[in-house]
Design a protein around this motif. Structure first.
Motif, PDB file in Angstrom:
ATOM      1  N   PRO A 146      13.181   7.568   5.956  1.00 59.25           N
ATOM      2  CA  PRO A 146      13.416   6.826   7.202  1.00 59.25           C
ATOM      3  C   PRO A 146      13.395   5.308   6.967  1.00 59.25           C
ATOM      4  CG  PRO A 146      11.752   8.544   7.514  1.00 59.25           C
ATOM      5  CD  PRO A 146      12.081   8.534   6.061  1.00 59.25           C
ATOM      6  N   LYS A 147      14.116   4.591   7.807  1.00 58.52           N
ATOM      7  CA  LYS A 147      14.286   3.152   7.600  1.00 58.52           C
ATOM      8  C   LYS A 147      12.956   2.388   7.548  1.00 58.52           C
ATOM      9  CE  LYS A 147      17.136  -0.511   9.550  1.00 58.52           C
ATOM     10  NZ  LYS A 147      16.375  -1.046  10.683  1.00 58.52           N
ATOM     11  N   ASN A 148      12.077   2.688   8.478  1.00 58.89           N
ATOM     12  CA  ASN A 148      10.814   1.929   8.497  1.00 58.89           C
ATOM     13  C   ASN A 148       9.665   2.703   7.874  1.00 58.89           C
ATOM     14  OD1 ASN A 148      11.962  -0.287   9.826  1.00 58.89           O
ATOM     15  ND2 ASN A 148      11.911   0.891  11.740  1.00 58.89           N
ATOM     16  N   PHE A 149       9.974   3.504   6.877  1.00 61.39           N
ATOM     17  CA  PHE A 149       8.963   4.339   6.237  1.00 61.39           C
ATOM     18  C   PHE A 149       7.825   3.454   5.703  1.00 61.39           C
ATOM     19  CE2 PHE A 149       7.328   7.111   2.819  1.00 61.39           C
ATOM     20  CZ  PHE A 149       7.124   8.259   3.559  1.00 61.39           C
ATOM     21  N   LEU A 150       6.606   3.900   5.973  1.00 63.98           N
ATOM     22  CA  LEU A 150       5.440   3.097   5.573  1.00 63.98           C
ATOM     23  C   LEU A 150       4.992   3.460   4.152  1.00 63.98           C
ATOM     24  CD1 LEU A 150       3.380   3.247   8.922  1.00 63.98           C
ATOM     25  CD2 LEU A 150       4.657   1.285   8.015  1.00 63.98           C
ATOM     26  N   TRP A 151       5.484   2.705   3.189  1.00 63.52           N
ATOM     27  CA  TRP A 151       5.046   2.885   1.797  1.00 63.52           C
ATOM     28  C   TRP A 151       3.784   2.069   1.559  1.00 63.52           C
ATOM     29  CZ3 TRP A 151       7.569   6.282  -1.249  1.00 63.52           C
ATOM     30  CH2 TRP A 151       8.910   6.563  -0.976  1.00 63.52           C
ATOM     31  N   GLY A 152       2.845   2.633   0.831  1.00 67.36           N
ATOM     32  CA  GLY A 152       1.668   1.821   0.546  1.00 67.36           C
ATOM     33  C   GLY A 152       0.616   2.555  -0.242  1.00 67.36           C
ATOM     34  N   GLY A 153      -0.630   2.148  -0.037  1.00 66.80           N
ATOM     35  CA  GLY A 153      -1.741   2.730  -0.782  1.00 66.80           C
ATOM     36  C   GLY A 153      -2.965   2.857   0.105  1.00 66.80           C
ATOM     37  N   ALA A 154      -3.905   3.694  -0.371  1.00 68.79           N
ATOM     38  CA  ALA A 154      -5.089   4.011   0.441  1.00 68.79           C
ATOM     39  C   ALA A 154      -6.381   3.784  -0.337  1.00 68.79           C
ATOM     40  CB  ALA A 154      -5.023   5.476   0.883  1.00 68.79           C
ATOM     41  N   THR A 155      -7.400   3.348   0.391  1.00 68.59           N
ATOM     42  CA  THR A 155      -8.709   3.083  -0.225  1.00 68.59           C
ATOM     43  C   THR A 155      -9.806   3.412   0.787  1.00 68.59           C
ATOM     44  OG1 THR A 155      -8.677   0.842   0.661  1.00 68.59           O
ATOM     45  CG2 THR A 155      -7.831   1.131  -1.581  1.00 68.59           C
ATOM     46  N   SER A 156     -11.052   3.273   0.340  1.00 66.65           N
ATOM     47  CA  SER A 156     -12.164   3.367   1.290  1.00 66.65           C
ATOM     48  C   SER A 156     -13.161   2.262   0.975  1.00 66.65           C
ATOM     49  CB  SER A 156     -12.862   4.717   1.169  1.00 66.65           C
ATOM     50  OG  SER A 156     -13.758   4.707   0.078  1.00 66.65           O
ATOM     51  N   ALA A 157     -13.851   1.802   1.998  1.00 69.05           N
ATOM     52  CA  ALA A 157     -14.778   0.670   1.846  1.00 69.05           C
ATOM     53  C   ALA A 157     -15.836   0.951   0.776  1.00 69.05           C
ATOM     54  CB  ALA A 157     -15.442   0.369   3.184  1.00 69.05           C
ATOM     55  N   CYS A 158     -16.404   2.165   0.789  1.00 69.54           N
ATOM     56  CA  CYS A 158     -17.538   2.412  -0.106  1.00 69.54           C
ATOM     57  C   CYS A 158     -17.130   2.508  -1.572  1.00 69.54           C
ATOM     58  CB  CYS A 158     -18.306   3.663   0.320  1.00 69.54           C
ATOM     59  SG  CYS A 158     -17.385   5.193   0.114  1.00 69.54           S
TER      60      CYS A 158
END
Ligand code: BG6
Length: 482
Positions: A4-16
């Motif tokens: 999709p045109k506005n596909f959200l590519w990225g990465g994930a983390t957690s605070a701890c």
């Protein structure tokens, strides 16, 4: 048929696993701050499940241990540099969590800690500077330690109330800065590790194991539904989702018994999405509860709260699939756990023994969409591996590129199949402390962090080959995966 045109590519983390600075900015101690680095038992989740005695001993003998999640990769002091690197890769979304004890150090305070709130304001502003959308998990394992020790975490409704207060505080504060939220990370981890997921210890409970774990789940469902309702009331534009570790179940053979078993075990995993998406306890759990003598304490209005607090979208972590063999005496708790006990002969494993199954990703997504017809966000997918720095400072990680290429290919296939996936956040775009093993050397990142398992190193950030590969993937909206 492209992404999709506005596909959200990225990465994930957690605070701890990321922030560090555990004593700075008025932050209180978190349950995750008490988890230590241990060399043996690397491949199990044992290290994140503590006993009361261990907890008390570690508090009074801090010098004897190294606590990796107190230090993370020091994002707290590096966030500007790190976000600039995410922007360089072209990120459209960054999944992160807020550390609850940064906002309410013990969970019970009446007023939030302004310094903690300001930190996240600064992080969100920095993300928006580059056009990166923050996607925020309200709770990713770091529960104020005080709530664990005083109330046995989410076993008590006091913790539920404290969580809702915290959720309302941050939802209100960031209502114009954060559009996408998740309530609990991998809510089903509670079956395997109630200390990690709920800040609760079985030995401190009057309940037996099954009642204890399903009661914790119930209390989290209520807490999650109340947070969903609060989000919608504060800003109707917000989208708030659930998050489970989805484990697609494969029958071990075409034997109808194995087929039945995989259906049954699948239910135990889907259960966590069913409640949060359909707004009620699914039909199949009635018998499971009856036959296992599970009697939940359900307070007045709980079921109504759950009904009214259904999520807007589904998010999952996808790491592996799971083989099921007929076993009429199967322990309920193990069936829902996160570790696959039966080896799949068709799949190779990572160095940490997690089966690598890209096609299973397509199957998983189709089955999810088939069942719920809700938008899906990939909140995690990734591979932990050992990296080597070459003499010239470069890091060649073809194994990581290969893993992502194959998974993104199958993600694309699922989208072509018609599954509504609106974003993909791979796990750990920058090296962070492993949740299950507390190692730094189990690396997920496209960005290397120069720190070892005991926290030694310069914490310098270095781009790996995969950094440039993912940059190209995002730039071409998933067209060029070479
Ligand atoms: C998920 C968690 O279970 O898997 C993350 O949400 C975790 O917190 C990730 O880091 C990878 O697992 P691990 O144990 O290799 O860090």
């Amino acid at each position: 048929m492209s992404f999709p045109k506005n596909f959200l590519w990225g990465g994930a983390t957690s605070a701890c696993q990321l922030e560090g600075a555990y004593k700075e900015g008025g932050r209180g101690l978190a349950t995750t701050d008490m988890v230590i680095y241990e060399t043996p038992d690397k491949k199990s989740f044992k290290g994140i499940e503590l006993t009361w005695d261990q907890l008390q001993y570690r508090k009074t003998h801090e010098d004897e241990f190294f606590f990796p999640k107190r230090h993370g990769n020091d994002f707290y002091h590096h966030y500007k540099e790190d976000i600039a690197l995410f922007a360089e890769m072209g990120f459209k979304v960054f999944r992160m969590s807020i550390s609850w004890p940064r906002i309410y150090p013990n969970g019970i305070e009446e007023t939030p800690n302004e310094e903690g709130l300001q930190f996240y304001d600064d992080v969100f502003d920095e993300l928006h500077k580059y056009g990166i959308e923050p996607l925020v998990t309200l709770l990713h394992y770091d529960i104020p330690l005080y709530l664990c020790e005083t109330y046995n975490g989410f076993e008590s409704r006091i913790t539920v109330d404290c969580f809702v207060k915290y959720a309302k505080t941050v939802l209100e504060r960031y209502k114009n800065k954060v559009k996408y939220w998740l309530t609990f990370n991998e809510i089903n981890i509670t079956l395997g590790s109630p200390y990690c997921g709920c800040g609760a210890l079985l030995e401190r409970s009057k309940r037996d194991e099954k009642n204890f774990k399903y009661q914790l789940s119930h209390n989290q469902f209520v807490a999650s539904a109340l947070a969903v309702q609060a989000a919608h009331a504060i800003n109707p534009e917000m989208k708030i989702g659930c998050m489970i570790c989805r484990l697609e179940k494969y029958p071990n053979s075409p034997d109808p018994k194995d087929i039945y078993q995989s259906m049954f075990e699948s239910h135990l995993n889907y259960f966590y999405i069913d409640v949060q998406v359909l707004g009620e306890y699914p039909y199949y759990m009635k018998r499971v509860f009856e036959e296992n003598n599970i009697h939940l304490d359900i307070e007045d209005h709980d079921l109504e709260i759950i009904k009214k607090g259904v999520v807007d979208f589904i998010s999952i972590s996808y790491y592996e699939t799971y083989v099921c063999k007929y076993n009429p005496n199967l322990d309920l708790i193990h069936a829902g756990s996160l570790i696959a006990p039966i080896k799949n002969p068709y799949l190779k494993n990572t160095d940490w023994g997690w089966p690598i199954d890209p096609l299973g990703f397509r199957t998983t997504l189709n089955n999810l969409y088939d069942r719920y017809h809700k938008p899906i966000f990939i909140a995690e997918n990734g591979i932990g591996a050992k990296d080597v720095i070459e003499a010239d400072g470069s890091i060649h990680d073809p194994y990581r590129i290969d893993f992502y290429r194959k998974h993104i290919e199958q993600l694309h296939e699922a989208i072509k199949d018609g599954v509504d996936v609106f974003g993909y956040a791979m796990w750990g775009p920058i090296d962070i402390v492993s949740n299950s093993t507390s190692e730094m050397s189990k690396r997920y990142g496209f960005i290397y962090v120069d720190a070892d398992d005991l926290g030694n190193g310069t914490y310098q950030r270095i781009r790996k080959d995969s950094f440039y590969w993912y940059q190209k993937v995002i730039a071409t909206n998933g067209e060029d995966l070479r």
